[in-house]
Scaffold this motif. Structure first.
Motif, PDB file in Angstrom:
ATOM      1  N   HIS A 170       0.826  -1.210   0.000  1.00  0.00           N
ATOM      2  CA  HIS A 170       0.000   0.000   0.000  1.00  0.00           C
ATOM      3  C   HIS A 170       0.863   1.264   0.000  1.00  0.00           C
ATOM      4  O   HIS A 170       0.373   2.341  -0.319  1.00  0.00           O
ATOM      5  CB  HIS A 170      -0.930   0.006   1.215  1.00  0.00           C
ATOM      6  N   ILE A 171       2.169   1.164   0.339  1.00  0.00           N
ATOM      7  CA  ILE A 171       3.018   2.354   0.327  1.00  0.00           C
ATOM      8  C   ILE A 171       3.192   2.892  -1.079  1.00  0.00           C
ATOM      9  O   ILE A 171       3.535   4.048  -1.270  1.00  0.00           O
ATOM     10  CB  ILE A 171       4.400   2.068   0.946  1.00  0.00           C
ATOM     11  N   GLN A 173       0.696   3.122  -3.244  1.00  0.00           N
ATOM     12  CA  GLN A 173      -0.646   3.201  -3.805  1.00  0.00           C
ATOM     13  C   GLN A 173      -0.820   4.368  -4.765  1.00  0.00           C
ATOM     14  O   GLN A 173      -1.709   4.340  -5.597  1.00  0.00           O
ATOM     15  CB  GLN A 173      -1.677   3.288  -2.683  1.00  0.00           C
ATOM     16  N   ALA A 194      -5.535  -7.510  -0.185  1.00  0.00           N
ATOM     17  CA  ALA A 194      -4.936  -6.250   0.259  1.00  0.00           C
ATOM     18  C   ALA A 194      -4.502  -5.386  -0.908  1.00  0.00           C
ATOM     19  O   ALA A 194      -3.990  -4.291  -0.704  1.00  0.00           O
ATOM     20  CB  ALA A 194      -3.721  -6.534   1.148  1.00  0.00           C
ATOM     21  N   HIS A 196      -6.341  -3.879  -2.970  1.00  0.00           N
ATOM     22  CA  HIS A 196      -7.317  -2.882  -3.381  1.00  0.00           C
ATOM     23  C   HIS A 196      -6.822  -1.469  -3.096  1.00  0.00           C
ATOM     24  O   HIS A 196      -7.391  -0.504  -3.578  1.00  0.00           O
ATOM     25  CB  HIS A 196      -8.659  -3.129  -2.685  1.00  0.00           C
ATOM     26  N   HIS A 197      -5.738  -1.320  -2.320  1.00  0.00           N
ATOM     27  CA  HIS A 197      -5.186   0.013  -2.066  1.00  0.00           C
ATOM     28  C   HIS A 197      -4.577   0.620  -3.318  1.00  0.00           C
ATOM     29  O   HIS A 197      -4.494   1.836  -3.438  1.00  0.00           O
ATOM     30  CB  HIS A 197      -4.084  -0.075  -1.011  1.00  0.00           C
ATOM     31  N   ARG A 199      -4.716   2.046  -6.240  1.00  0.00           N
ATOM     32  CA  ARG A 199      -5.764   2.574  -7.118  1.00  0.00           C
ATOM     33  C   ARG A 199      -5.273   2.851  -8.522  1.00  0.00           C
ATOM     34  O   ARG A 199      -6.044   2.904  -9.452  1.00  0.00           O
ATOM     35  CB  ARG A 199      -6.315   3.868  -6.525  1.00  0.00           C
ATOM     36  N   LEU A 222     -11.422  -9.344  -7.908  1.00  0.00           N
ATOM     37  CA  LEU A 222     -10.431  -8.276  -7.978  1.00  0.00           C
ATOM     38  C   LEU A 222     -10.823  -7.236  -9.020  1.00  0.00           C
ATOM     39  O   LEU A 222     -10.578  -6.039  -8.827  1.00  0.00           O
ATOM     40  CB  LEU A 222      -9.053  -8.848  -8.327  1.00  0.00           C
ATOM     41  N   GLU A 224     -13.787  -6.340  -9.716  1.00  0.00           N
ATOM     42  CA  GLU A 224     -14.805  -5.479  -9.098  1.00  0.00           C
ATOM     43  C   GLU A 224     -14.168  -4.407  -8.244  1.00  0.00           C
ATOM     44  O   GLU A 224     -14.614  -3.265  -8.182  1.00  0.00           O
ATOM     45  CB  GLU A 224     -15.695  -6.322  -8.177  1.00  0.00           C
ATOM     46  N   VAL A 225     -13.093  -4.806  -7.551  1.00  0.00           N
ATOM     47  CA  VAL A 225     -12.491  -3.893  -6.582  1.00  0.00           C
ATOM     48  C   VAL A 225     -11.544  -2.912  -7.270  1.00  0.00           C
ATOM     49  O   VAL A 225     -11.407  -1.761  -6.854  1.00  0.00           O
ATOM     50  CB  VAL A 225     -11.751  -4.747  -5.534  1.00  0.00           C
TER      51      VAL A 225
END
Lengths: 259, 452
Positions: A170-171, A173, A194, A196-197, A199, A222, A224-225
């Motif tokens: 996520h770092i 993202q 995890a 989904h962060h 973007r 995935l 969908e997200v």
């Protein structure tokens, strides 16, 4: 060297290890037979304390080597800055990278030697990283935390990349656009959820992930997200075929017994 | 295979083995042990594992774990929802959780056994999402600062950011949200229990299925100032479905009995002294029943569902990939259910949980209860935080209980802390002296400031 014999204790004391699987970080399927060397080592370790201790030392040494390869390069960071430290770390792992603003990649050759020109690019952040086949793991990401411009990350065939590693992605993202996770034996759905962060992710490669049971379903969830991401390497009906074959074999066996 | 069985018997009868010709009762514990751990849940086995890991010579400490129920049918560990989070307000709780997450991250290094499968916890890294109303937003911000200072990776989200990240959430009434980015999620408690048990047994811990009963005999050590200090000499372990018992002489007893810790403490005479003395203060741990409902909702939130905890107290998380969810709510003090059995009250879901859940996540308006179960919390009635440490009046009884629903997520670190207390004489890695018995005697509760 005298080999000290273990005394067989019965009752509620020592447990005899019942399942004979070699100590590996990847689970083996029950159908593959054990190689002779592992069987011999296992037999010896059950009967001699020395062999048991030697085997536990060797696995401790393996873990220690992993930790050493993924340690935080604090000295390089103090002397040359974040970008050069990250670059040095990737080159020590035998991976490759490309600075932003440059077009050529820095990689070590087959013997592991690399040129030291990257030291001159202290102000350039790293844009693309290819650490396929290396032993990068979750703690090694400490070296790459500062690279906020990372666009491409290729982790093809990394055996130490697991769900905890994915949870730290996520770092990146704000910047990560391409992620290649094919062939990583430790990744499962718990880590993929995890992602989904990320973007800005546009391309995600999920081929040959042995621990993901329903790749087709995971791909649908995935997508969908992460609506803007294009997921490759897995078809929508993967994971469904096994069920269809079971149904066919059931139908065959029932007709056989009926007739 | 008759020959193989004969050979096995012959080998076991060799000198140096425990074999006896007249084995009357199988499964009796040894007659003497250094540490007896009452309770074979995740906390008990964690203490056993860390004791064996910290001993400096092979077989330096003889540890015996006594578990009442071999099927674990009512154990809190296996009935747990399995979440782990760092979003607490007490720094000790945050550190316990962080250390446990660190342990779980490298679990195969710690609990890998030669020639066995690697441990698979099925850890879902989805994070916790706490939602606060206007009233609780200030407390949430302070908690956020404490959590960041302790090293937890948490972020605060405004209602707009929450709506953008999780469009299926209804942000009405939401003032602030706190989202955990790393080391938070849920996992399979049975895998952790089995991994700890397998590793501990491979290191030489004795396991016995039986119940600690009768008056745990203690010796009056010192009579001074009308206060008597006791010391436990031996523990009576009764075999299941039988009247037979074995007295196990021990040096230290660890009370990790979870919901039944209060009863085990009563056996040692704690709480049965003259009125208004220290000896009259019982251990404030009692079982509380909590319901967990499995819901099926095909149009529910997707793979990015965090462990959602609303300010009304209702919680919900995703289970698997098939549109199943797990939800629950802690009841008020007045409507605490009866703890005699583990029967589920489905009306509780209809009346209390469903309205709140459907308000927060509109997709749950058309949902179906697929199944439900109930489990016990080892509820600390004093301040709902764990009790770790020695009892001042019983010389050798250590407590690792009262976790009030956080036992699973704090078990690796709590086991290490207790092993340090026993073997090193004090805390070495985490200073948890605020969670000892002193606060109960001084009547100073150490409370979690939750966001209501």
């Amino acid at each position: 060297m005298a080999l000290y014999r273990t005394v067989q204790l019965s009752g509620c004391a020592r447990m005899c290890v019942s399942v004979a699987r070699p100590y590996s970080t990847v689970a083996r399927s029950p159908s593959t037979p054990l190689p002779l060397r592992s069987k011999l080592l296992f037999f010896l370790s059950q009967h001699f304390y020395d062999v048991e201790q030697l085997l536990s030392w060797s696995s401790w040494l393996r873990n220690w080597t992993l930790r050493r390869k993924n340690t935080f390069y604090s000295y390089t960071q103090e002397q040359y800055g974040n970008n050069v430290a990250a670059a040095f770390y990737i080159l020590s792992l035998k991976g490759g990278f490309r600075f932003s603003g440059q077009s050529e990649w820095f990689r070590p050759n087959e013997k592991g030697k690399f040129s030291w020109d990257f030291v001159n690019f202290q102000e350039h952040p790293i844009e693309e990283v290819d650490v396929s086949g290396t032993v990068i793991n979750c703690t090694g990401l400490d070296n790459l935390v500062s690279q906020k411009n990372l666009r491409t990350l290729s982790l093809r065939g990394c055996r130490e990349v697991d769900d905890w590693f994915l949870s730290r992605l996520h770092i990146f993202q704000e910047s990560l656009e391409e992620l290649n996770l094919s062939g990583c034996p430790r990744i499962s759905v718990g880590g993929l959820c995890a992602l989904h962060h990320l973007r800005k992710l546009r391309k995600l490669d999920l081929s040959s992930l042995p621990r993901v049971q329903n790749p087709g379903l995971v791909r649908i969830l995935l997508e969908e997200v992460l609506p803007h991401c294009h997921i490759t390497g897995v078809e929508y009906d993967e994971g469904l075929q096994a069920f269809q074959e079971e149904k066919d074999s059931e139908a065959l066996s029932s007709t056989g017994t009926g007739a | 295979s008759g020959l193989a069985a004969m050979r096995k018997h012959a080998v076991r009868a060799m000198p140096g083995s425990d074999w006896q010709p007249l084995e009357i009762t199988p499964g009796l514990p040894p007659e003497r042990a250094d540490v007896v751990i009452v309770g074979g849940g995740v906390v008990g086995w964690s203490v056993a594992y860390w004791l064996k890991r910290k001993e400096r010579i092979r077989d330096g400490v003889r540890v015996l774990v006594v578990e009442k129920d071999p099927t674990y049918s009512q154990a809190s560990t296996v009935l747990s929802v399995g979440g782990i989070r760092q979003q607490f307000s007490l720094p000790e709780n945050i550190h316990l959780s962080l250390a446990s997450a660190e342990f779980l991250r490298s679990i195969n290094e710690h609990l890998g056994v030669l020639n066995e499968d690697p441990v698979d916890l099925q850890f879902n890294h989805s994070g916790y999402l706490f939602i606060a109303s206007e009233k609780g937003a200030g407390i949430m911000e302070e908690n956020y600062r404490t959590q960041r200072y302790a090293g937890a990776k948490v972020t605060l989200l405004s209602p707009a950011q929450v709506k953008e990240k999780f469009p299926w959430l209804n942000t009405e009434g939401v003032a602030l949200a706190s989202y955990g980015l790393e080391n938070e999620g849920w996992f399979d408690p049975w895998s952790l229990l089995n991994a700890l048990r397998r590793k501990a047994i491979s290191m030489g811990v004795y396991q016995c299925f039986g119940e600690v009963t009768g008056r745990v005999t203690s010796d009056c050590l010192l009579d001074a100032f009308e206060m008597s200090f006791k010391r436990i000499r031996y523990v009576n372990v009764r075999m299941p479905n039988s009247l037979e018992y074995q007295p196990v002489e021990c040096a230290i007893v660890v009370n990790a009995a979870g919901a039944h810790s209060g009863k085990v403490a009563d056996l040692a005479g704690i709480g049965s002294g003259p009125k208004d003395t220290l000896a009259a203060v019982p251990v404030p741990v009692e079982p509380r029943k909590r319901y967990v409902y499995v819901l099926h909702c095909p149009d529910g939130p997707g793979l990015d569902t965090p462990f959602l905890i609303d300010y009304s107290g209702v919680y919900c998380r995703r289970e698997g990939l098939g549109g199943n969810y797990i939800a629950g709510l802690s009841p008020e003090e007045e409507e605490e259910p009866d703890t005699r059995d583990l029967e589920v009250d489905y009306n509780f879901f209809q009346d209390r949980i469903w309205p709140l859940l459907a308000h927060r996540v509109p997709a749950f308006e058309c949902t179906k209860v697929a199944s439900a179960w109930a489990g016990y919390y080892d509820y600390n009635t004093f301040d709902q935080n764990c009790i770790l440490g020695l009892h001042p009046l019983v010389n050798n009884m250590y407590f690792a209980t009262g976790f009030s629903g956080h036992g699973l997520q704090q078990s690796p670190a709590a086991g290490r802390a207790l092993a340090e207390l026993i073997l090193d004489g004090g805390f070495r890695t985490l200073d948890l002296s605020a969670l000892g018995f002193e606060r109960i005697f001084h009547q100073e509760p150490v409370l979690e400031r939750s966001i209501v």
